[in-house]
Design an enzyme around this catalytic site. Structure first.
Site, PDB file in Angstrom:
ATOM      1  N   SER A 192     -69.062 -67.954 -55.272  1.00 37.30           N
ATOM      2  CA  SER A 192     -70.546 -67.698 -56.618  1.00 37.30           C
ATOM      3  C   SER A 192     -69.194 -66.833 -57.521  1.00 37.30           C
ATOM      4  O   SER A 192     -68.915 -67.636 -58.195  1.00 37.30           O
ATOM      5  CB  SER A 192     -71.259 -66.593 -56.106  1.00 37.30           C
ATOM      6  OG  SER A 192     -71.944 -66.273 -57.116  1.00 37.30           O
ATOM      7  N   ASP A 218     -71.210 -72.997 -54.985  1.00 35.02           N
ATOM      8  CA  ASP A 218     -72.306 -72.734 -56.179  1.00 35.02           C
ATOM      9  C   ASP A 218     -72.149 -71.133 -56.986  1.00 35.02           C
ATOM     10  O   ASP A 218     -72.174 -70.638 -57.231  1.00 35.02           O
ATOM     11  CB  ASP A 218     -73.591 -72.368 -55.425  1.00 35.02           C
ATOM     12  CG  ASP A 218     -74.525 -72.418 -56.236  1.00 35.02           C
ATOM     13  OD1 ASP A 218     -75.017 -73.021 -57.139  1.00 35.02           O
ATOM     14  OD2 ASP A 218     -76.041 -71.315 -55.731  1.00 35.02           O
ATOM     15  N   HIS A 228     -78.809 -70.011 -53.240  1.00 36.63           N
ATOM     16  CA  HIS A 228     -77.559 -69.527 -53.373  1.00 36.63           C
ATOM     17  C   HIS A 228     -76.559 -69.827 -52.171  1.00 36.63           C
ATOM     18  O   HIS A 228     -75.566 -70.228 -53.041  1.00 36.63           O
ATOM     19  CB  HIS A 228     -77.271 -68.221 -54.435  1.00 36.63           C
ATOM     20  CG  HIS A 228     -76.004 -67.814 -54.452  1.00 36.63           C
ATOM     21  ND1 HIS A 228     -75.613 -69.066 -55.474  1.00 36.63           N
ATOM     22  CD2 HIS A 228     -75.304 -66.810 -55.077  1.00 36.63           C
ATOM     23  CE1 HIS A 228     -74.688 -68.274 -56.685  1.00 36.63           C
ATOM     24  NE2 HIS A 228     -73.852 -67.424 -56.062  1.00 36.63           N
TER      25      HIS A 228
END
Length: 452
Positions: free
Chosen positions: A158, A182, A252
Site C-alpha cells: 500500500s 496493491d 486491499h
C-alpha cells in the site's frame, strides 16, 4: 566470599545471555494512538536464518554493528502501509519466515508504525516522504560499507509501495527490485511519476493490484502489473458494509496473502499478458510464445525468471483469477467447442474434470458464449485445482431461459488443452448437451489434426 564472587559472575553471564537473546518487537499501538496522532519514528528490525522469529534492532548509522547482518548478501526490506488501528500487520511474521525459507538473506522489517498510526491519512501520506529519506540514508550507509544496490529488494504494501518508489528514486533507480503489493490509490491517483511509484524507481518493478476501485491504484506503475480477478473485487471478500472492517480492507489485503502463497510455493499462479480483463476472460490472450519456453510469467516471488524479458518490453499488464482462499491458484485450459445446431445458441458452460480421486470445476459464466453452426467457440476454462491425469469429463450447457423449452447443444467436437503443462490434448466427438443437465464421458486423445 568465593560463593558471592561466583554468584556475581553467574549473574553477569546470565544478564549478557539475556541481552543477546532479547528480541526487538514491532511497535504495538492501539486506536488511542491513532486518535491523538503519532509522530514519525523509523525502526529497522533484522531477521535472519539465525533468528527467524527474533528481530534485532539495527543502528541507522552503523548497520555492521549487528553481527548477523550480511552486507554482501541479499537484503529484503518489508514495508507496511497505513495502520489506523495501530496494531502490527497480521502477516508480518509469516512473510519474514517464508522469505528466509526461500533464501539465506537479511530480512529488514521497516517499522514506521509511529507515523503510520494516525486517523489523519493525509498526514500519514506526508510521512512516507520523510520515512523514505530515513531509509535511503540507511541504504547509503550500507553502500559505504560495501553493500551493492543490485542485491536490494523492497517489498512495499500500500503506502509502503510508494515509499519504496521514493527510496528507489533517491538512489537513481539502481536498487535491484521493488515489489509493490496493491499500491495505495488515495492521494496518489493522477499524480506525476515522481510523486508515486513508477518503473524507473528500480531495475525491476513488479506490482499486484487487488483493490483498484477503492484503496488501491488502478493504472500500471511497474514493468509488469498483475491484476488479480481484474484488480477489483476479490472472491471471498464481503460485498456489503455490514461485514465491518473486512469489507474495507479484505480486497486491499488480499495482495499480501496472494504473495504469501507464491512464497510458500503452495501453487503457481500463471498470469496472461493482455490489454484488458474482458479480453483475458474471453480467452483472447492465451498465446505466450513471446516469452519463449518459460511461457507466460508467474505472479509473485518467482517472477524474476522473466525479469530480463519484461524489462525489455513496454509496461506489461497481466491478468489471472483465483479461488476464494489459499491455495489461490487456478489451472487454465483452453476449451474449444464446435457445434452443428441450425440456429445460433447463447449460453454458459460448466465443466468438471475427474481423476486422481478428485474433481476440478470451471464455470464459464462471466457472459453468455455464442455457439454458431460449424464455428469453433474458444473459451478459457479456469479450474479450481490441477489434476495430473483426467479420466472423466462432465459438461453442462445452461441458459437464462426460464419459460421456453429446453435447448439442446449439438456438439461435433469438444477439445481441451492444458495451458501450463505440455500433455496430450483431450477430445470428445458427437455429444448432445441437454440444457441444465450434466453429460459425462471419457475423453479421447485428439487426432493429429487437432494439434494447435
Amino acid at each position: 566470599m568465593f560463593v558471592w564472587q561466583y554468584l556475581t559472575l553467574l549473574l553477569l553471564i546470565t544478564v549478557r545471555i539475556y541481552k543477546a537473546q532479547k528480541c526487538d518487537e514491532f511497535t504495538d499501538l492501539d486506536f488511542h494512538h491513532s486518535l491523538i496522532g503519532t509522530n514519525l519514528e523509523v525502526r529497522l528490525l533484522l531477521y535472519t536464518r539465525a533468528h527467524e522469529t527474533c528481530g534485532k534492532l539495527l543502528s541507522h548509522s552503523n548497520p555492521v554493528a549487528s553481527p548477523h547482518f550480511n552486507l554482501f548478501g541479499t537484503t529484503t526490506f518489508v514495508i507496511h502501509g497505513y495502520r489506523p488501528s495501530g496494531s502490527p500487520p497480521v502477516w508480518l511474521g509469516r512473510i519474514t519466515q517464508l522469505l528466509l525459507a526461500r533464501k539465506d538473506m537479511n530480512v529488514v522489517v521497516v517499522d514506521w508504525n509511529y507515523g503510520a498510526a494516525n486517523l489523519n491519512y493525509f498526514k500519514v501520506v506526508e510521512n512516507t516522504r520523510q520515512a523514505a529519506l530515513n531509509l535511503t540514508s540507511f541504504i547509503k550507509t550500507m553502500q559505504e560499507h560495501g553493500a551493492s544496490l543490485n542485491s536490494i529488494h523492497m517489498i512495499g504494501v500500500s503506502l509502503g509501495a510508494h515509499m519504496s518508489g521514493f527510496v528507489g528514486a533517491e538512489l537513481n533507480g539502481k536498487i535491484g527490485q521493488i515489489t509493490a503489493l496493491d499500491p495505495a490509490g488515495p492521494k496518489f491517483t493522477g499524480t506525476a511519476p515522481e510523486d508515486r511509484l513508477d518503473p524507473t524507481d528500480a531495475q525491476f518493478v513488479d506490482v499486484i493490484h487487488t483493490d483498484m476501485d477503492s484503496l488501491g491504484f488502478r493504472e500500471p506503475v511497474g514493468h509488469i502489473d498483475f491484476y488479480a480477478n481484474g484488480g477489483g473485487d476479490q472472491p471471498g471478500c464481503p460485498k456489503t458494509i455490514f461485514s465491518g472492517q473486512a469489507y474495507i480492507k479484505c480486497d486491499h489485503q488480499r495482495s499480501v496473502f496472494l504473495y504469501l502463497d507464491s512464497l510458500n510455493r503452495t501453487c503457481t499462479i500463471r498470469a496472461f499478458p493482455c490489454s484488458s480483463y474482458a479480453d483475458f476472460m474471453d480467452g483472447r490472450c492465451l498465446n505466450c510464445e513471446k516469452f519463449g519456453a518459460a511461457g507466460c510469467p508467474v505472479f509473485g516471488y518467482d517472477v524474476t525468471k522473466w525479469r530480463e524479458t519484461l524489462v525489455g518490453l513496454p509496461q506489461t499488464k497481466a491478468f489471472f483469477t483465483t479461488n476464494i482462499g489459499s491455495p489461490f491458484c487456478r489451472t487454465n485450459y483452453r476449451l474449444d467447442i464446435l457445434t452443428w445446431n441450425q440456429e445460433t445458441r447463447w449460453g454458459y458452460i460448466t465443466i468438471k474434470l475427474f481423476g486422481d480421486g478428485k474433481d476440478a470445476v470451471a464455470t464459464i459464466n462471466h457472459k453468455a458464449s455464442k455457439f454458431k453452426k460449424y464455428t469453433e467457440t474458444q473459451l478459457l476454462a479456469q479450474f479450481d485445482k490441477d489434476l495430473q491425469s483426467v479420466q472423466k469429463v462432465s459438461i453442462k450447457f445452461s441458459t437464462v431461459n426460464k419459460f421456453k423449452p429446453k435447448y439442446k447443444l449439438r456438439v461435433l467436437r469438444i477439445r481441451l488443452k492444458h495451458l501450463e503443462r505440455k500433455q496430450r490434448l483431450l477430445c470428445r466427438y458427437d455429444v448432445v448437451l441437454e440444457e441444465n443437465e450434466e453429460t459425462t464421458f471419457r475423453p479421447l486423445p485428439c487426432g493429429e489434426e487437432s494439434n494447435f
